[in-house]
Design a protein around this motif. Sequence first.
Motif, mmCIF file in Angstrom:
data_model
loop_
_atom_site.group_PDB
_atom_site.id
_atom_site.type_symbol
_atom_site.label_atom_id
_atom_site.label_comp_id
_atom_site.label_asym_id
_atom_site.label_seq_id
_atom_site.Cartn_x
_atom_site.Cartn_y
_atom_site.Cartn_z
ATOM 1 N N ILE A 1 0.849 -1.205 0.000
ATOM 2 C CA ILE A 1 0.000 0.000 0.000
ATOM 3 C C ILE A 1 0.878 1.245 0.000
ATOM 4 O O ILE A 1 0.617 2.210 -0.708
ATOM 5 C CB ILE A 1 -0.965 -0.012 1.214
ATOM 6 C CG1 ILE A 1 -2.096 -1.014 0.975
ATOM 7 C CG2 ILE A 1 -1.523 1.387 1.496
ATOM 8 C CD1 ILE A 1 -3.032 -1.207 2.151
ATOM 9 N N PHE A 2 1.945 1.215 0.794
ATOM 10 C CA PHE A 2 2.804 2.392 0.908
ATOM 11 C C PHE A 2 3.780 2.562 -0.257
ATOM 12 O O PHE A 2 4.162 3.672 -0.587
ATOM 13 C CB PHE A 2 3.606 2.344 2.225
ATOM 14 C CG PHE A 2 2.879 2.991 3.362
ATOM 15 C CD1 PHE A 2 3.046 4.335 3.643
ATOM 16 C CD2 PHE A 2 1.992 2.264 4.138
ATOM 17 C CE1 PHE A 2 2.364 4.939 4.678
ATOM 18 C CE2 PHE A 2 1.302 2.855 5.184
ATOM 19 C CZ PHE A 2 1.481 4.193 5.452
ATOM 20 N N TYR B 1 6.414 9.620 4.547
ATOM 21 C CA TYR B 1 4.967 9.815 4.393
ATOM 22 C C TYR B 1 4.296 10.273 5.678
ATOM 23 O O TYR B 1 3.110 10.527 5.706
ATOM 24 C CB TYR B 1 4.311 8.532 3.863
ATOM 25 C CG TYR B 1 4.718 8.202 2.449
ATOM 26 C CD1 TYR B 1 4.667 9.173 1.461
ATOM 27 C CD2 TYR B 1 5.177 6.949 2.109
ATOM 28 C CE1 TYR B 1 5.066 8.890 0.167
ATOM 29 C CE2 TYR B 1 5.575 6.653 0.808
ATOM 30 C CZ TYR B 1 5.518 7.630 -0.157
ATOM 31 O OH TYR B 1 5.907 7.363 -1.440
ATOM 32 N N GLY C 1 1.406 12.601 -0.984
ATOM 33 C CA GLY C 1 0.933 11.274 -0.598
ATOM 34 C C GLY C 1 0.503 11.240 0.857
ATOM 35 O O GLY C 1 -0.224 10.327 1.286
ATOM 36 N N LYS D 1 -1.689 12.934 2.513
ATOM 37 C CA LYS D 1 -3.143 12.924 2.732
ATOM 38 C C LYS D 1 -3.775 11.619 2.256
ATOM 39 O O LYS D 1 -4.742 11.153 2.849
ATOM 40 C CB LYS D 1 -3.795 14.127 2.038
ATOM 41 C CG LYS D 1 -3.483 15.426 2.765
ATOM 42 C CD LYS D 1 -4.376 16.552 2.331
ATOM 43 C CE LYS D 1 -4.094 17.784 3.175
ATOM 44 N NZ LYS D 1 -4.974 18.900 2.827
ATOM 45 N N TYR D 2 -3.240 11.058 1.178
ATOM 46 C CA TYR D 2 -3.770 9.779 0.701
ATOM 47 C C TYR D 2 -3.594 8.720 1.781
ATOM 48 O O TYR D 2 -4.562 8.038 2.152
ATOM 49 C CB TYR D 2 -3.060 9.366 -0.592
ATOM 50 C CG TYR D 2 -3.305 7.918 -0.964
ATOM 51 C CD1 TYR D 2 -4.581 7.477 -1.309
ATOM 52 C CD2 TYR D 2 -2.277 6.975 -0.940
ATOM 53 C CE1 TYR D 2 -4.817 6.140 -1.627
ATOM 54 C CE2 TYR D 2 -2.507 5.652 -1.266
ATOM 55 C CZ TYR D 2 -3.783 5.238 -1.601
ATOM 56 O OH TYR D 2 -4.016 3.920 -1.903
ATOM 57 N N PHE D 3 -2.392 8.599 2.297
ATOM 58 C CA PHE D 3 -2.139 7.545 3.284
ATOM 59 C C PHE D 3 -2.902 7.792 4.584
ATOM 60 O O PHE D 3 -3.401 6.857 5.210
ATOM 61 C CB PHE D 3 -0.639 7.409 3.563
ATOM 62 C CG PHE D 3 0.129 6.912 2.376
ATOM 63 C CD1 PHE D 3 -0.166 5.687 1.810
ATOM 64 C CD2 PHE D 3 1.119 7.672 1.797
ATOM 65 C CE1 PHE D 3 0.519 5.214 0.699
ATOM 66 C CE2 PHE D 3 1.812 7.215 0.685
ATOM 67 C CZ PHE D 3 1.503 5.987 0.135
ATOM 68 N N HIS D 4 -3.000 9.071 4.978
ATOM 69 C CA HIS D 4 -3.713 9.369 6.225
ATOM 70 C C HIS D 4 -5.222 9.202 6.093
ATOM 71 O O HIS D 4 -5.918 9.148 7.104
ATOM 72 C CB HIS D 4 -3.353 10.771 6.718
ATOM 73 C CG HIS D 4 -2.064 10.806 7.480
ATOM 74 N ND1 HIS D 4 -0.842 10.734 6.852
ATOM 75 C CD2 HIS D 4 -1.787 10.860 8.806
ATOM 76 C CE1 HIS D 4 0.121 10.763 7.769
ATOM 77 N NE2 HIS D 4 -0.427 10.833 8.950
ATOM 78 N N SER D 5 -5.722 9.167 4.864
ATOM 79 C CA SER D 5 -7.174 9.016 4.704
ATOM 80 C C SER D 5 -7.592 7.544 4.618
ATOM 81 O O SER D 5 -8.781 7.245 4.539
ATOM 82 C CB SER D 5 -7.643 9.758 3.448
ATOM 83 O OG SER D 5 -7.161 9.108 2.281
ATOM 84 N N LEU D 6 -6.626 6.636 4.648
ATOM 85 C CA LEU D 6 -6.977 5.215 4.557
ATOM 86 C C LEU D 6 -7.508 4.686 5.879
ATOM 87 O O LEU D 6 -7.116 5.169 6.947
ATOM 88 C CB LEU D 6 -5.743 4.384 4.157
ATOM 89 C CG LEU D 6 -5.076 4.715 2.829
ATOM 90 C CD1 LEU D 6 -3.842 3.842 2.639
ATOM 91 C CD2 LEU D 6 -6.040 4.509 1.683
ATOM 92 N N HIS D 7 -8.335 3.667 5.775
ATOM 93 C CA HIS D 7 -8.819 3.033 7.010
ATOM 94 C C HIS D 7 -7.648 2.349 7.706
ATOM 95 O O HIS D 7 -6.831 1.701 7.059
ATOM 96 C CB HIS D 7 -9.911 2.004 6.680
ATOM 97 C CG HIS D 7 -10.273 1.163 7.855
ATOM 98 N ND1 HIS D 7 -10.848 1.699 9.001
ATOM 99 C CD2 HIS D 7 -10.116 -0.156 8.097
ATOM 100 C CE1 HIS D 7 -11.042 0.736 9.872
ATOM 101 N NE2 HIS D 7 -10.608 -0.407 9.361
ATOM 102 N N ARG E 1 -0.706 9.612 14.009
ATOM 103 C CA ARG E 1 -1.980 10.289 14.271
ATOM 104 C C ARG E 1 -1.827 11.658 14.927
ATOM 105 O O ARG E 1 -2.819 12.327 15.180
ATOM 106 C CB ARG E 1 -2.861 9.392 15.163
ATOM 107 C CG ARG E 1 -3.642 8.375 14.363
ATOM 108 C CD ARG E 1 -4.869 8.998 13.693
ATOM 109 N NE ARG E 1 -5.345 8.205 12.585
ATOM 110 C CZ ARG E 1 -5.526 8.674 11.357
ATOM 111 N NH1 ARG E 1 -5.277 9.916 11.062
ATOM 112 N NH2 ARG E 1 -5.990 7.907 10.403
#
Lengths: 227, 294
Positions: free
Chosen positions: A10-11, A82, A89, A91-97, A224
């Motif tokens: 994923i990363f 990241y 990237g 925001k993409y990674f931080h928006s994942l469940h 977080r």
Amino acid sequence: MKEILKSVRIFTAQQTITSMLTVLVGFLSAYVFIALLGVVVMFTEKADPDSFFSGFISGFVPSFTVLIPAAGVFFLSAIYNYNQPITPGYKYFHSLHDSEEHFKRAIIGANIIALLTGVVGTGINAVLQIFVPEMLNILLSPAVCLLGTGLMNFSGHIKNSLVRFIMIMPIFMGVGFLTGYMSSAEEDGEILPDTVLIIAVIVSALVYIAGLVFTLIRCKASWRSDK
Amino acid sequence: MESILTAKGLTKKYSKFTLGELELEIPKGFATALIGANGAGKTTLIDILCGVTLKTSGEVTYFGESKSIEDENVRERIGYCASSSFFPQGWTAKDIAISMEMAYRSFDRNKFRELCEKLEVDSEATKKPKPMYKQSDGNRMRTSLAAVFARTTDLLVLDEPGSSLDPLMRDRLCDRMREYLDDGDGEKSILFSTHNIADMENAADYAIFMDKGKIIEQGFVEDLKEKYIIARGAAEDYDKAKDMLLSHSRNRTVFDGLALSENAEKLAAMGVDSEAPTLQQLSIGLLKYAEEIR
């Protein structure tokens, strides 16, 4: 393990691994070119082939075996990046469940990859030592790998990139110091270079364990946290 | 009005900026535009709603049931796209597909390829796809939009989706947003932010106006167009009309300004014409008014 691989994918998708391999292949090509150049010089200067290869491998191995684990450390660094809002990237990674869980698993995965690069470096070193038994730096690769990965696990959570860079500097300084120290120690016969390297590996292993424990405790909260 | 998302007492405190306290309702089945100047707090609000940033206090309810963005079902049902550099710079369309396929059950890789081709950007099928850093801002946004539309979601949250697109592509985006809502039969909704509503006016059904971290007005666009008017008159009538104007602009010959429609008759008696505002005029008028009373 499956979950760790998933998080790493994923990363990194395929780009980070491709970049890491491209860098390694690039450096390897440069080494091959230099080796060929050396062979040409050997023949034109009519040098003794045994001492040429012995000298070449003794010089080649320290730099190459440092480079391989360094690629593993940079791979780990790419994952830590990241966690910085300025990195594309983020925001993409931080928006994942469950993104903090993915981050933690990706860090574990990148640690495993970094350690594997150390093993590969040591393996190459060990094989080359069969041909050049007097070569002394077989443990340089694991020392660099453990020290680099350990320090990266500490510095990965630092927001300021300059401070992060300063924290990683000891790896390069340490390699330079060790290589220089071993050469003079060997000449003076004061201390066995192998002993120095074993001590360096033990110290690096302690740094690595401390770094790993630190990041496993810290990484979810760090991911977080407000930045 | 049925809401797809509600926020109560939502705040986010930074050292130099505070968002909120916000009371917010995003209607279900419609496209909601979040309108405000740069620094109004639109991106902060979107980041909180999508779990990118933590809120300081308050409560957000998603889809009328869940109170947490950490709920996997909530994340699966929300399609989020940030304004710029959403994906890593070294990634190509293939990297995006690999990662999103792993991260979301709702991601359709074939649909992503089709959308990339439709939006005329590199797809997985492209021979040597360009990484993000080699693409223009507009193409990066198109790729990100293709990725978010390739998922099956109930709520799309798009941060400044039109800002880097050319007018033709913005128009296509509006069409795509309409299709998304129509396909949902009233079950799907969109929240998008913009600081320039002119090019996306047709996409908005509901509008929320923000200024310096606060909501200054919200409502259905048609209702807002009935609530406010644009008053226009000769410069010599300005002094008589100015008390009824919320905000205005004028030159030596004419003036125009935003006013409440309840004052339309009084303004007409002064010889000042009035007409229904466009969303763009409403946006400028309200934001100017907020700036004046701040």
